[in-house]
Design an enzyme around this catalytic site. Structure first.
Site, PDB file in Angstrom:
ATOM      1  N   GLY A 297      43.406  36.004 -32.678  1.00 44.71           N
ATOM      2  CA  GLY A 297      43.538  34.628 -33.152  1.00 44.71           C
ATOM      3  C   GLY A 297      44.722  34.375 -34.053  1.00 44.71           C
ATOM      4  N   THR A 298      45.717  35.255 -34.043  1.00 47.68           N
ATOM      5  CA  THR A 298      46.847  35.089 -34.956  1.00 47.68           C
ATOM      6  C   THR A 298      48.106  34.560 -34.276  1.00 47.68           C
ATOM      7  OG1 THR A 298      47.521  37.400 -34.666  1.00 47.68           O
ATOM      8  CG2 THR A 298      46.001  36.908 -36.472  1.00 47.68           C
TER       9      THR A 298
ATOM     10  N   SER B  43      41.951  34.884 -16.531  1.00 53.95           N
ATOM     11  CA  SER B  43      43.281  34.511 -16.034  1.00 53.95           C
ATOM     12  C   SER B  43      43.183  34.087 -14.579  1.00 53.95           C
ATOM     13  CB  SER B  43      44.248  35.693 -16.152  1.00 53.95           C
ATOM     14  OG  SER B  43      45.477  35.419 -15.502  1.00 53.95           O
TER      15      SER B  43
ATOM     16  N   TYR C 249      46.587  44.547 -14.589  1.00 55.24           N
ATOM     17  CA  TYR C 249      46.259  43.369 -15.410  1.00 55.24           C
ATOM     18  C   TYR C 249      45.214  42.502 -14.715  1.00 55.24           C
ATOM     19  CZ  TYR C 249      46.748  38.815 -17.653  1.00 55.24           C
ATOM     20  OH  TYR C 249      46.489  37.619 -18.286  1.00 55.24           O
TER      21      TYR C 249
END
Length: 250
Positions: free
Chosen positions: A14-15, A137, A150
């Site tokens: 969350g940064t 995604s 990924y």
């Protein structure tokens, strides 16, 4: 506004990017917020921006022990948690022959193992009801070159949104997923693309999006906000695709 008034929330990763924007929107809607990250500079910057009322914690998503400690910190701070956005992750794209066991394991550790064991550790902490949102995604649905590992990690996460929805619903925990298309975040700066080719890649991606542009963190965060709020209480095991129409081309 107060769509999350008084709700105790946790946002991993969350940064920066989508996670940081989600924290902003949660705060604007009246939530109490904990965010996590790993980069000291990003942690400090997020703390300065979000304010002293937000708890900013370092937590390595690849470490099961760190996830267990995070759950303990959430319990100590809140008692219970009402909404969790599992957003922490990495995006490594490279040809299949370049993968090693170490890099393969790291991608799965951060993108799948960490979120799974954080959920497990939070089981005694979840309020009833509670909402969990997984950041997956559109790569789950698109056969993109160099995205084998990924995409597999995100497919595993999307599967968990459904299987764990069935398993945890009786406890009052509903789980959903948001699946972004290409979004203009620092993530794209971490893909290791040389500067000389970055603009070319940028243009190629835009050509694949019917909306003609990258998405923004704000647009994805609005979908997360909906899934975290009581407005979506009848939405369970679902996926919201936020991709500017990208999947229309597949």
């Amino acid at each position: 506004m107060s769509r999350l008034s008084g709700k105790r929330t946790l946002i991993t990763g969350g940064t920066s990017g989508i996670g940081l924007e989600t924290a902003r929107q949660f705060l604007a809607e009246g939530a109490r917020v904990i965010v996590t990250g790993v980069n000291p500079d990003s942690l400090a910057a997020a703390q300065a921006e979000l304010g002293s009322e937000v708890l900013v914690l370092r937590a390595d998503s690849a470490s099961v022990g760190a996830q267990q400690q995070l759950a303990q910190a959430v319990a100590a701070h809140y008692g219970q948690v009402d909404a969790v956005f599992l957003n922490a992750g990495i995006s490594v794209w490279q040809p299949v022959e370049q993968w090693t066991e170490e890099t393969f394991d790291r991608s799965f550790a951060i993108n799948v193992k960490g979120p799974f064991f954080l959920l497990q550790s939070l089981l005694p902490v979840f309020a009833n009801p509670a909402s969990v949102v997984l950041n997956t995604s559109i790569s789950v649905h698109v056969g993109s070159t160099n995205a084998s590992v990924y995409s597999a990690t995100k497919a595993a996460l999307l599967s968990l949104s459904k299987t764990l929805s069935s398993e945890l619903l009786a406890r009052g925990v509903r789980i959903n997923a948001v699946s972004p298309g290409p979004v203009d975040t620092p993530l794209y700066d971490k893909l290791g693309v040389p500067d000389a080719y970055r603009q070319q890649m940028h243009e190629q991606i835009i050509q694949s999006i019917p909306a003609g542009r990258f998405g923004t963190p704000q647009e994805v965060a609005k979908a997360v906000l909906y899934l975290a709020s009581d407005e979506s209480r009848w939405t369970i095991g679902s996926e919201i695709v936020v991709d500017g129409g990208r999947l229309l081309n597949d």
